[in-house]
Scaffold this active site. Structure first.
Site, PDB file in Angstrom:
ATOM      1  N   CYS A 269       0.849  -1.196   0.000  1.00  0.00           N
ATOM      2  CA  CYS A 269       0.000   0.000   0.000  1.00  0.00           C
ATOM      3  C   CYS A 269       0.877   1.235   0.000  1.00  0.00           C
ATOM      4  O   CYS A 269       1.817   1.340   0.778  1.00  0.00           O
ATOM      5  CB  CYS A 269      -0.888  -0.017   1.238  1.00  0.00           C
ATOM      6  SG  CYS A 269      -1.962   1.429   1.357  1.00  0.00           S
TER       7      CYS A 269
ATOM      8  N   HIS B 191      -9.069  -3.686  -2.224  1.00  0.00           N
ATOM      9  CA  HIS B 191      -8.130  -2.865  -1.444  1.00  0.00           C
ATOM     10  C   HIS B 191      -8.608  -1.409  -1.371  1.00  0.00           C
ATOM     11  O   HIS B 191      -8.580  -0.785  -0.304  1.00  0.00           O
ATOM     12  CB  HIS B 191      -6.743  -2.944  -2.094  1.00  0.00           C
ATOM     13  CG  HIS B 191      -5.671  -2.169  -1.391  1.00  0.00           C
ATOM     14  ND1 HIS B 191      -4.643  -2.774  -0.697  1.00  0.00           N
ATOM     15  CD2 HIS B 191      -5.460  -0.834  -1.276  1.00  0.00           C
ATOM     16  CE1 HIS B 191      -3.851  -1.829  -0.187  1.00  0.00           C
ATOM     17  NE2 HIS B 191      -4.314  -0.646  -0.527  1.00  0.00           N
ATOM     18  N   GLU B 192      -9.061  -0.881  -2.510  1.00  0.00           N
ATOM     19  CA  GLU B 192      -9.479   0.531  -2.552  1.00  0.00           C
ATOM     20  C   GLU B 192     -10.779   0.758  -1.788  1.00  0.00           C
ATOM     21  O   GLU B 192     -10.930   1.765  -1.098  1.00  0.00           O
ATOM     22  CB  GLU B 192      -9.621   1.008  -4.006  1.00  0.00           C
ATOM     23  CG  GLU B 192      -8.347   0.916  -4.836  1.00  0.00           C
ATOM     24  CD  GLU B 192      -7.121   1.482  -4.150  1.00  0.00           C
ATOM     25  OE1 GLU B 192      -7.180   2.636  -3.675  1.00  0.00           O
ATOM     26  OE2 GLU B 192      -6.102   0.781  -4.054  1.00  0.00           O
TER      27      GLU B 192
ATOM     28  N   HIS C 215     -10.056   1.096   1.692  1.00  0.00           N
ATOM     29  CA  HIS C 215      -9.610   2.466   2.025  1.00  0.00           C
ATOM     30  C   HIS C 215     -10.806   3.378   2.299  1.00  0.00           C
ATOM     31  O   HIS C 215     -10.773   4.208   3.207  1.00  0.00           O
ATOM     32  CB  HIS C 215      -8.808   3.079   0.872  1.00  0.00           C
ATOM     33  CG  HIS C 215      -7.328   2.779   0.913  1.00  0.00           C
ATOM     34  ND1 HIS C 215      -6.552   3.033   2.017  1.00  0.00           N
ATOM     35  CD2 HIS C 215      -6.486   2.264  -0.022  1.00  0.00           C
ATOM     36  CE1 HIS C 215      -5.287   2.679   1.760  1.00  0.00           C
ATOM     37  NE2 HIS C 215      -5.224   2.203   0.531  1.00  0.00           N
TER      38      HIS C 215
HETATM   39 ZN    ZN Z   1      -3.561   1.302  -0.243  1.00  0.00          ZN
END
Ligand code: ZN
Length: 172
Positions: free
Chosen positions: A101, A143-144, A147
Site C-alpha cells: 500500500c 483494497h481501494e 480504504h
Molecule cells: Zn492502499
C-alpha cells in the site's frame, strides 16, 4: 498538487462519505479527481489510489498503471475512476495474495481476497457502470474499497514483512 498523507492521518481510518450524484461533475469533485491523478502519477510503483490517501474523505478511487508508464511496458489493468463504488457480487472463493500500500511504505503482507468481484460505481462524468474483475483488478477493487471504509490491509493481513529498496511490487 496533493501529496499522500501519512499512515496515521484520520482520513485513512474513517469511513469516507458518499459523493452526492449531482456534484460528480462539479469543479470541486473534478479537482479532487485530478489531484488524485497527479498524486498517483508521482508514485512509480502505483496502480491505484483512493481519495483518503490524499486526505480527502470521499468515496472515490482511481486505477492507473503508473508502473507500466515508468517501465515502458503495456499496462495490465485499465484506467478507471470509481465514485461511490460497491461490490455487488463476488466469488465464493478467496485466495491469498501479496499486497502493498502506498500509504504504508516499506511493508508488504498477505491478505485473503475474493478471486472475482463485480463492482458498481459512477465514472467521472456521473455515468453509472458495472464491471467484473479477476486477478489484480479484483484485488485493487477490494483494497481501494477498504480504504473508503477506513481500513488498511495491515488491519487484516495475516503476516507482514519489511522490504528493502530493491523489492518493489505494485502498490495501491
Ligand atoms: Zn492502499
Amino acid at each position: 498538487m496533493s501529496k499522500l498523507v501519512p499512515e496515521n492521518h484520520p482520513a485513512l481510518h474513517t469511513i469516507a462519505e458518499e459523493v452526492p450524484e449531482d456534484t460528480i461533475t462539479s469543479k470541486e469533485i473534478q479537482k479532487v479527481i485530478s489531484d488524485m491523478k497527479s498524486a498517483l502519477a508521482a508514485c512509480p510503483q502505483g496502480v491505484a489510489l483512493a481519495a483518503p490517501q490524499i486526505g480527502v474523505s470521499l468515496r472515490i478511487f482511481i486505477v492507473h498503471d503508473t508502473h507500466a508508464d515508468t517501465h515502458d511496458h503495456e499496462g495490465r489493468i485499465p484506467d478507471l475512476v470509481a465514485i461511490n463504488p460497491k461490490i455487488v457480487k463476488h466469488s465464493a472463493k478467496k485466495e491469498e495474495l501479496e499486497e502493498g500500500c502506498l500509504s504504508v511504505p516499506r511493508l508488504y503482507g498477505n491478505t485473503m481476497r475474493y478471486e472475482q468481484v463485480t463492482m458498481r460505481a459512477f465514472d467521472e462524468n456521473g455515468e453509472e457502470y458495472e464491471r467484473g474483475a479477476g486477478g489484480l483488478l479484483a484485488q485493487i477493487f477490494q483494497h481501494e474499497i477498504d480504504h473508503l471504509d477506513g481500513i488498511l490491509y495491515t488491519d487484516h493481513a495475516h503476516n507482514t514483512w519489511e522490504t528493502g529498496d530493491d523489492y518493489n511490487p505494485l502498490e495501491t
